[in-house]
Write an enzyme that holds these catalytic residues in place. Structure first.
Site, PDB file in Angstrom:
ATOM      1  N   GLN A 182     -15.214  36.846  49.711  1.00 45.89           N
ATOM      2  CA  GLN A 182     -15.166  38.021  48.834  1.00 45.89           C
ATOM      3  C   GLN A 182     -16.207  37.961  47.723  1.00 45.89           C
ATOM      4  OE1 GLN A 182     -13.577  40.797  49.235  1.00 45.89           O
ATOM      5  NE2 GLN A 182     -12.045  40.292  50.779  1.00 45.89           N
ATOM      6  N   SER A 202     -18.833  36.163  55.360  1.00 49.55           N
ATOM      7  CA  SER A 202     -18.709  37.079  56.488  1.00 49.55           C
ATOM      8  C   SER A 202     -19.440  38.383  56.202  1.00 49.55           C
ATOM      9  CB  SER A 202     -17.223  37.365  56.733  1.00 49.55           C
ATOM     10  OG  SER A 202     -17.063  38.190  57.850  1.00 49.55           O
ATOM     11  N   ALA A 203     -20.275  38.827  57.148  1.00 45.22           N
ATOM     12  CA  ALA A 203     -21.160  39.972  56.906  1.00 45.22           C
ATOM     13  C   ALA A 203     -20.407  41.272  56.630  1.00 45.22           C
ATOM     14  CB  ALA A 203     -22.099  40.156  58.110  1.00 45.22           C
ATOM     15  N   HIS A 204     -19.250  41.461  57.276  1.00 43.09           N
ATOM     16  CA  HIS A 204     -18.607  42.784  57.145  1.00 43.09           C
ATOM     17  C   HIS A 204     -17.962  43.008  55.786  1.00 43.09           C
ATOM     18  CE1 HIS A 204     -14.150  42.174  57.671  1.00 43.09           C
ATOM     19  NE2 HIS A 204     -14.538  41.029  58.210  1.00 43.09           N
ATOM     20  N   CYS A 329      -3.941  41.553  55.701  1.00 47.25           N
ATOM     21  CA  CYS A 329      -3.495  40.656  56.755  1.00 47.25           C
ATOM     22  C   CYS A 329      -1.985  40.440  56.745  1.00 47.25           C
ATOM     23  CB  CYS A 329      -4.190  39.306  56.619  1.00 47.25           C
ATOM     24  SG  CYS A 329      -5.971  39.465  56.542  1.00 47.25           S
TER      25      CYS A 329
HETATM   26  C1  LIG Z   1     -11.901  38.831  55.159  1.00 44.44           C
HETATM   27  C2  LIG Z   1     -11.646  37.440  54.698  1.00 44.44           C
HETATM   28  C3  LIG Z   1     -11.612  36.366  55.604  1.00 44.44           C
HETATM   29  C4  LIG Z   1     -11.746  36.579  57.090  1.00 44.44           C
HETATM   30  O1  LIG Z   1     -13.039  36.983  57.429  1.00 44.44           O
HETATM   31  P1  LIG Z   1     -13.394  37.460  58.914  1.00 44.44           P
HETATM   32  O2  LIG Z   1     -14.875  37.450  58.958  1.00 44.44           O
HETATM   33  O3  LIG Z   1     -12.838  38.834  59.007  1.00 44.44           O
HETATM   34  O4  LIG Z   1     -12.788  36.503  59.863  1.00 44.44           O
HETATM   35  C5  LIG Z   1     -11.411  35.102  55.094  1.00 44.44           C
HETATM   36  N1  LIG Z   1     -11.265  34.884  53.783  1.00 44.44           N
HETATM   37  C6  LIG Z   1     -11.299  35.876  52.882  1.00 44.44           C
HETATM   38  C7  LIG Z   1     -11.125  35.573  51.432  1.00 44.44           C
HETATM   39  C8  LIG Z   1     -11.475  37.191  53.311  1.00 44.44           C
HETATM   40  O5  LIG Z   1     -11.492  38.174  52.417  1.00 44.44           O
END
Ligand SMILES: *Cc1c(COP(=O)(O)O)cnc(C)c1O
Length: 387
Positions: A182, A202-204, A329
């Site tokens: 984040q 994570s890119a998204h 989640c």
């Molecule tokens: C979204 C998120 C993840 C998981 O990331 P993905 O790429 O969707 O597997 C892990 N940790 C945090 C803090 C997140 O916000």
């Protein structure tokens, strides 16, 4: 015209920036080569694009290019970090120190490790969502191999004292892993300033595509080694086998570059909008901000509206504004958020919370609309109707 529902759930995922998409497109069918093909131009082109993206990502977090491994996202990166360290350093010890408010990717990986004989300390947080550094230091034993504390929390936006945690880890010769999913792209992250040994992203979560992310693994002072969790072709210096997602990685790289160049201005703008939303909502009676008001991301606010169940509230405006009640989640199961519970909220107050997360494409018009929708929803639920 305002497009509905207004999207205020950027912590769950972000739209791909059009500039990122444009950069990715040629890598689906024109430059489609396998980056591991060493014998022809298709492979060389793909490999070159991957290495360029690696340098873009490295620059965003202050790493060396060789210190970055691409994965399918943060969940995989987190699994690789925790399991990979426990396996590699098994002869040194098997104790991990983490925290109660971590993402499930970390908590469930730790649970799995416990089943395999590891011992895990789950540090509590105070009512602002912050860990206590003395408690952290006291939790370290001769068996401790890893401290796993997230950079910024996905539900509250609370930012942990990362540089101080890194300094404690360094002083005790323990590796420091942070789930920075984040934080990367939103606030300045620097693996050297913060003494971070391993970092997942994570890119998204920062305007790149879904299904691609990465792991920073420090190569000097100290040189960190992790055991691969997938067996195969030995890609990514043997740490993560599997054909690389070239278009995804190209998009990740471009998204990193845009964040690096535009972070300051983006966060300045989004903070103004977040503060406007937050101030308006906190003017409602019996409304509380969850988490530290200072130590947090500029685009998130988590608010409890007492005596109003957020799931009922969302039935009212759910078609008009897209927000999250608790973590995305855990909201599939109707459990009160364990993150908010760890901050000391009652079940009732946790059930009455909403997370608003804004982003690069949020407008003032959208924020004004959201304020109206929430105010309307609250007044309808709090004041009994007279028939
Ligand atoms: C979204 C998120 C993840 C998981 O990331 P993905 O790429 O969707 O597997 C892990 N940790 C945090 C803090 C997140 O916000």
């Amino acid at each position: 015209m305002l497009k509905l529902p207004v999207y205020l759930d950027y912590n769950a995922t972000t739209p791909v920036d059009p500039r990122v998409l444009e950069t990715m497109l040629p890598y689906f069918s024109e430059y489609f080569g396998n980056a591991a093909s060493r014998t022809h131009a298709y492979g060389w082109e793909a490999d070159e694009a991957v290495e360029y993206a690696r340098s873009q990502a490295a620059q965003l977090v202050g790493a060396e290019v060789k210190e970055l491994i691409f994965t399918s996202g943060a969940t995989e990166a987190v699994n690789l970090a925790i399991k990979g360290v426990l396996e590699m350093y098994a002869s040194k010890g098997n104790h991990v120190v983490t925290c109660a408010t971590e993402h499930k990717a970390v908590l469930d990986t730790c649970k799995h490790a416990e089943k395999n004989g590891a011992s895990v300390t789950y540090l509590p947080v105070n009512n602002e969502g912050l860990i206590d550094l003395q408690q952290l230091e006291a939790a370290i034993t001769g068996e401790t191999v890893l401290i796993a504390i997230m950079y910024a929390n996905n539900e509250t936006g609370v930012v942990q004292p990362i540089a101080e945690i890194g300094a404690i880890a360094r002083r005790h010769g323990v590796l420091f892993f942070t789930d920075a999913t984040q934080a990367v792209g939103k606030i300045p992250v620097d693996v050297n300033r913060d003494n971070i040994d391993i970092l997942a992203f994570s890119a998204h979560k920062f305007y790149g595509p879904k299904g691609v992310g990465g792991l920073f693994v420090r190569r000097k002072n100290p040189r960190v080694k992790i055991t691969a969790q997938l067996d195969g072709g030995g890609h990514e210096r043997g740490i993560r086998s599997g054909t690389l997602n070239v278009p995804g990685i190209v998009g990740l790289g471009k998204a990193c570059e845009l964040c690096r160049l535009e972070m300051e201005e983006d966060s300045r703008q989004v903070r103004i909008l977040r503060d406007k939303l937050e101030e308006a909502l906190l003017q409602l009676p019996d409304t509380f901000l969850n988490g530290s008001p200072e130590q947090r991301l500029p685009h998130v606010c988590n608010i409890s509206f007492s005596n109003v169940e957020s799931s009922v509230l969302m039935m009212g405006f759910g078609k008009n504004i897209a927000v999250s009640s608790g973590s995305a989640c855990t909201s599939a199961t109707m459990e009160p958020s364990y993150v908010l519970k760890a901050l000391g909220l009652s079940d009732e107050m946790a059930y009455s919370s909403l997370r608003f997360s804004l982003g690069r494409f949020t407008t003032e018009e959208q924020v004004n609309y959201a304020i109206d929708q929430v105010k309307q929803g609250i007044s309808q639920l709090r004041i009994p109707l007279n028939h």
